[in-house]
Design an enzyme around this catalytic site. Structure first.
Site, PDB file in Angstrom:
ATOM      1  CE  LYS A 143      52.505  80.570  53.791  1.00 55.83           C
ATOM      2  NZ  LYS A 143      51.918  79.362  54.448  1.00 55.83           N
ATOM      3  N   GLY A 144      55.793  79.740  48.938  1.00 53.39           N
ATOM      4  CA  GLY A 144      55.723  79.784  47.477  1.00 53.39           C
ATOM      5  C   GLY A 144      54.886  78.644  46.895  1.00 53.39           C
ATOM      6  CB  SER A 163      51.127  84.070  52.027  1.00 52.17           C
ATOM      7  OG  SER A 163      51.000  82.735  52.393  1.00 52.17           O
ATOM      8  CE  LYS A 196      51.319  73.978  53.722  1.00 51.67           C
ATOM      9  NZ  LYS A 196      52.521  74.792  53.924  1.00 51.67           N
ATOM     10  NE  ARG A 242      47.267  79.786  58.405  1.00 46.56           N
ATOM     11  CZ  ARG A 242      48.530  79.451  58.192  1.00 46.56           C
ATOM     12  NH1 ARG A 242      49.189  79.979  57.186  1.00 46.56           N
ATOM     13  NH2 ARG A 242      49.145  78.607  58.980  1.00 46.56           N
ATOM     14  CB  THR A 243      40.955  83.896  54.014  1.00 49.81           C
ATOM     15  OG1 THR A 243      40.721  83.613  55.395  1.00 49.81           O
ATOM     16  CG2 THR A 243      40.043  83.030  53.160  1.00 49.81           C
TER      17      THR A 243
END
Ligand SMILES: *[C@@H]1O[C@H](CO)[C@@H](O)[C@H](O)[C@H]1NC(C)=O
Ligand SMILES: *[C@@H]1O[C@H](CO)[C@@H](O)[C@H](O)[C@H]1NC(C)=O
Length: 412
Positions: free
Chosen positions: A168-169, A257, A374, A376-377
């Site tokens: 998630k980076g 995230s 990619k 996403r809220t």
């Protein structure tokens, strides 16, 4: 009683002078053709060997060729003679045309895994010895199919550079952006070799890689390597020279995230807040929860620095990668020893998505944004919990800034 043939006849008496000359001429022509053919074969052979057989004699035009990356100059990047250079340009034109045709055939997936074929047709540094204009011109006139067989092979290499983290980076974004570079070839999927499939061996791993030509870099990305205890020693055992790239991002937003991604697959998991704490009233953070643990970058980095010097690692800011993709890509290209080909001309910002997208790549028909998953809220998280997490990470972040010599700005 056989009649005396011309071979048996005495040359002076039976054969006129003009015929003798003609025979000599034919003989010479034959031997010339034979020697040309032998020479041509030798040149082919020299090309498949990696030794600097022909390279010693040339002016090294290849190194200054603007089409090639900085990495040019490997053992097989040998001298190229003008005829060969010309031929190479012809080849590249043909390849571009072929590539365009391929892309038109697959308009929906301009850069999926199957785009390997696109670059497999690139020509290697062509080597022709002195006198190449003679033997060479016959190569240039051969049909393209033969050329492809003779020249356009490439081979699978173990990766020279790996994006090792973090989950998630922004590793997918970085890899997709990097693949715009003609000297970068990367595996589309995450191989998970150094964490899950190490027992399958390096030969298996190499087989996963795309074919590359001299001067091209093989890459892969598997974000879980960064937090895998065995990965540093294993990658070092493959090659001590492997370049490592880590995309890092504010550990708090990274954790949220991470949780959001899991939640989208398994909507029944407990709340972020309840998973964060071992004992919420005591404010005790559960560092065994992977979403929290991954963000303790300083601790993971310690393991890597036991096997790799800091200079062999590049830390990319996930935040800057979104705000200023061209700027971060500039650093990455420098680190990889690549010519700076990816610039801000390649990007546009999608305001709806809040994410940079690639403009259509050369020859491609469509712009390329990352998939739906990619950007996403995130769900609303209790601000008190977020603050507690910020306090928890601060000392680790400061340590990480110190170790890397880079302030990522996550703490004010
Ligand atoms: C949580 O922490 C509080 C205060 O420190 C303590 O009284 C309580 O026993 C702890 N609960 C658990 C389940 O450990
Ligand atoms: C921007 O992103 C939105 C949402 O994903 C998408 O619908 C739209 O087509 C994108 N626009 C451009 C210009 O890429």
């Amino acid at each position: 009683m056989a009649p005396p043939g011309p071979a048996g006849a005495h040359p002076n008496s039976a054969e006129p002078l003009s015929r003798r000359i003609f025979r000599k001429f034919l003989l010479m022509l034959c031997s010339l053709l034979t020697s040309l053919y032998v020479f041509y074969c030798l040149v082919e052979r020299g090309q498949t060997l990696s030794g600097p057989i022909v390279g010693l004699s040339g002016g090294g035009e290849e190194a200054g060729d603007p089409d090639r990356g900085v990495l040019a100059g490997g053992p097989r990047e040998l001298a190229v003679w003008p005829a060969a250079t010309h031929r190479k340009r012809l080849l590249q034109l043909q390849q571009r045309r072929r590539r365009r045709q391929q892309q038109q055939r697959r308009p929906a997936a301009p850069r999926d895994d199957s785009d390997q074929t696109v670059w497999e047709e690139e020509t290697p540094g062509l080597v022709v010895g002195p006198g190449g204009s003679g033997a060479g011109s016959s190569v240039a006139e051969a049909p393209p199919g033969t050329l492809a067989l003779l020249l356009d092979e490439g081979s699978k290499q173990l990766p020279q550079a790996i994006i090792i983290g973090v989950k998630k980076g922004g590793t997918r974004a970085l890899l997709e952006f990097l693949r715009v570079h003609p000297d970068v070839r990367a595996v589309g999927a995450e191989p998970h070799f150094f964490d899950r499939s190490y027992d399958k061996g390096l030969a298996w791993y190499r087989e996963l890689m795309p074919r590359t030509l001299d001067g091209q870099i093989t890459m892969e990305k598997t974000p879980s390597y960064f937090v895998t205890r065995e990965a540093p020693a294993r990658i070092s055992a493959m090659s001590k020279d492997t370049k490592l790239i880590v995309v890092v991002r504010d550990p708090v937003t990274r954790a949220i995230s991470d949780y959001t991604q899991t939640l989208s697959k398994r909507p029944d998991i407990p709340s972020f807040e309840s998973l964060t704490f071992r004992n919420r009233s005591a404010g005790l953070i559960d560092t065994s929860w992977s979403a929290i643990q991954i963000g303790i970058y300083a601790k993971h980095l310690e393991h890597w620095l036991r096997h790799f010097p800091l200079g062999q690692m590049l830390f990319v800011s996930g935040e800057r990668l979104i705000r200023d993709p061209a700027g971060e890509l500039g650093r990455v290209q420098d680190f990889l020893g690549l010519k700076r080909i990816i610039t801000d001309k390649h990007f546009y910002f999608n305001k709806t998505k809040g994410f940079p997208c690639l403009k259509k790549a050369e020859g491609s028909s469509k712009p390329h944004c990352l998939g739906k998953t990619k950007g996403r809220t995130h769900p609303d998280i209790d601000p008190g919990v977020v603050q507690r997490l910020r306090d928890f990470y601060r000392p680790f972040n400061l340590k990480f800034y110190q170790m890397t010599g880079q302030d990522f700005g996550w703490d004010g």
